[in-house]
Design a protein around this motif. Structure first.
Motif, short mmCIF file in Angstrom:
data_model
loop_
_atom_site.label_atom_id
_atom_site.label_comp_id
_atom_site.label_asym_id
_atom_site.label_seq_id
_atom_site.Cartn_x
_atom_site.Cartn_y
_atom_site.Cartn_z
N PRO A 191 0.81 -1.23 0.00
CA PRO A 191 0.00 0.00 0.00
C PRO A 191 0.84 1.26 0.00
O PRO A 191 0.36 2.33 -0.41
CB PRO A 191 -0.83 -0.13 1.30
CG PRO A 191 -0.06 -1.07 2.16
CD PRO A 191 0.62 -2.02 1.23
N THR A 192 2.10 1.17 0.44
CA THR A 192 2.96 2.35 0.52
C THR A 192 3.85 2.53 -0.70
O THR A 192 4.63 3.48 -0.76
CB THR A 192 3.86 2.25 1.76
OG1 THR A 192 4.62 1.03 1.70
CG2 THR A 192 3.01 2.25 3.03
N THR A 230 1.59 -0.60 -6.06
CA THR A 230 0.40 -0.36 -5.24
C THR A 230 -0.84 -0.39 -6.11
O THR A 230 -0.78 -0.17 -7.33
CB THR A 230 0.51 0.99 -4.51
OG1 THR A 230 -0.55 1.10 -3.57
CG2 THR A 230 0.43 2.15 -5.49
N GLY A 236 -9.86 6.92 2.55
CA GLY A 236 -10.63 6.23 3.58
C GLY A 236 -10.73 4.73 3.41
O GLY A 236 -11.19 4.04 4.31
N VAL A 237 -10.29 4.21 2.26
CA VAL A 237 -10.30 2.77 2.01
C VAL A 237 -8.90 2.23 2.28
O VAL A 237 -7.93 2.67 1.66
CB VAL A 237 -10.72 2.44 0.57
CG1 VAL A 237 -10.72 0.92 0.34
CG2 VAL A 237 -12.10 3.01 0.27
N GLU A 238 -8.77 1.30 3.21
CA GLU A 238 -7.46 0.84 3.64
C GLU A 238 -6.88 -0.24 2.74
O GLU A 238 -5.67 -0.27 2.49
CB GLU A 238 -7.52 0.31 5.08
CG GLU A 238 -7.84 1.39 6.11
CD GLU A 238 -7.82 0.85 7.52
OE1 GLU A 238 -7.61 -0.38 7.68
OE2 GLU A 238 -8.04 1.63 8.46
N SER A 239 -7.72 -1.15 2.26
CA SER A 239 -7.18 -2.27 1.49
C SER A 239 -8.28 -2.94 0.70
O SER A 239 -9.47 -2.68 0.90
CB SER A 239 -6.53 -3.30 2.42
OG SER A 239 -7.50 -3.86 3.29
#
Length: 262
Positions: A191-192, A230, A236-239
């Motif tokens: 994600p990063t 990514t 607001g959506v983490e995954s």
């Protein structure tokens, strides 16, 4: 026809709902007409097939094929079939087969996936179905993942379980390194990461690394990656669900190979 839940065969088959007993018996369950039919089509070995008389009347040709392919066939009552099945409403047929993969993946492959500590059988079955549809040539799991032959995995794969080369990597890091040595680039999802997955040249032979549903990829696996990508998400959506992430990656690889890289 078998009607007693105390019949030795019935008692033996009922135990296959549990992973420990599947290991001890070296057998697993195939439930439902579609899975059994695909097993027949690909010539997968079958030990015992149990079906209700009503099912046999509805599928006479398949019943004849099963009688010639399986070691043993038995007609059973509805109550017996329900006791063996893991589903709430079985459709009338269940088979057992030896615990073996349809085909173990070997490197090099054009598109492969390796997944770390995957736990949900529905996710794995969906990944198998998607991978087969996208033309993935190899799928490896770690030994601490859900069983590849878990009944829910087989059902969620919609029959594609028999068509995708897959197996358990005894030494995942060594397997990643073998894939790299064979000429595959190793791509990890993070994600990063700064690079979008669509910005990477996936026309090259590629091994995607995917992580556990909750924890993601471990640092050890991340270190093995040649590229980190990514999947962009709205604020607001983490995954994403791991099966959805896998689908995006393998279908982007398929798109690039069909139309040229982005």
């Amino acid at each position: 026809m078998l009607t007693s839940l105390q019949n030795p065969l019935v008692k033996q088959l009922r135990k296959l709902k549990r992973g420990r007993d599947r290991q001890e018996q070296n057998r697993f369950l195939l439930e439902g007409t579609h899975l059994v039919e695909v097993a027949c089509e690909v010539g997968f070995p079958l030990d015992t097939v149990c079906s209700t008389p009503r099912w046999c009347d509805r599928h006479p040709d398949l019943w004849v094929r099963l009688q010639s392919q399986a070691v043993r066939t038995e007609q059973v009552s509805e109550a017996v079939l329900e006791a063996i099945a893991t589903t709430v409403t079985p459709d009338g047929v269940i088979a057992t087969a030896p615990r073996q993969m349809p085909q173990m993946p070997t490197e090099p492959v054009n598109v492969g996936m390796m997944i770390e500590t995957l736990q949900d059988p529905g996710n794995l079955g969906t990944i198998i179905r998607t991978a087969a549809g996208a033309g993935v040539e190899g799928l490896w799991l770690t030994a601490d993942s859900v069983d590849l032959d878990h009944p829910k995995v087989l059902r969620a794969s919609a029959g594609q379980w028999f068509r995708l080369p897959m197996g358990v990597a005894a030494d995942p890091i060594a397997q990643i390194q073998r894939c790299r040595t064979s000429g595959m680039q190793v791509v990890a999802t993070l994600p990063t990461a700064d690079t979008g997955y669509w910005d990477v040249d996936l026309t090259r032979p590629t091994l995607f690394l995917l992580g556990n549903e909750g924890a993601g990829l471990s640092p050890t696996w991340i270190e093995q990656a040649d590229l980190k990508v990514t999947i962009a998400l709205a604020p607001g959506v983490e995954s994403l669900n791991v099966a959805i992430a896998a689908a995006l990656l393998v279908y982007e690889a398929r798109r690039q190979r069909s139309h040229g890289s982005a």
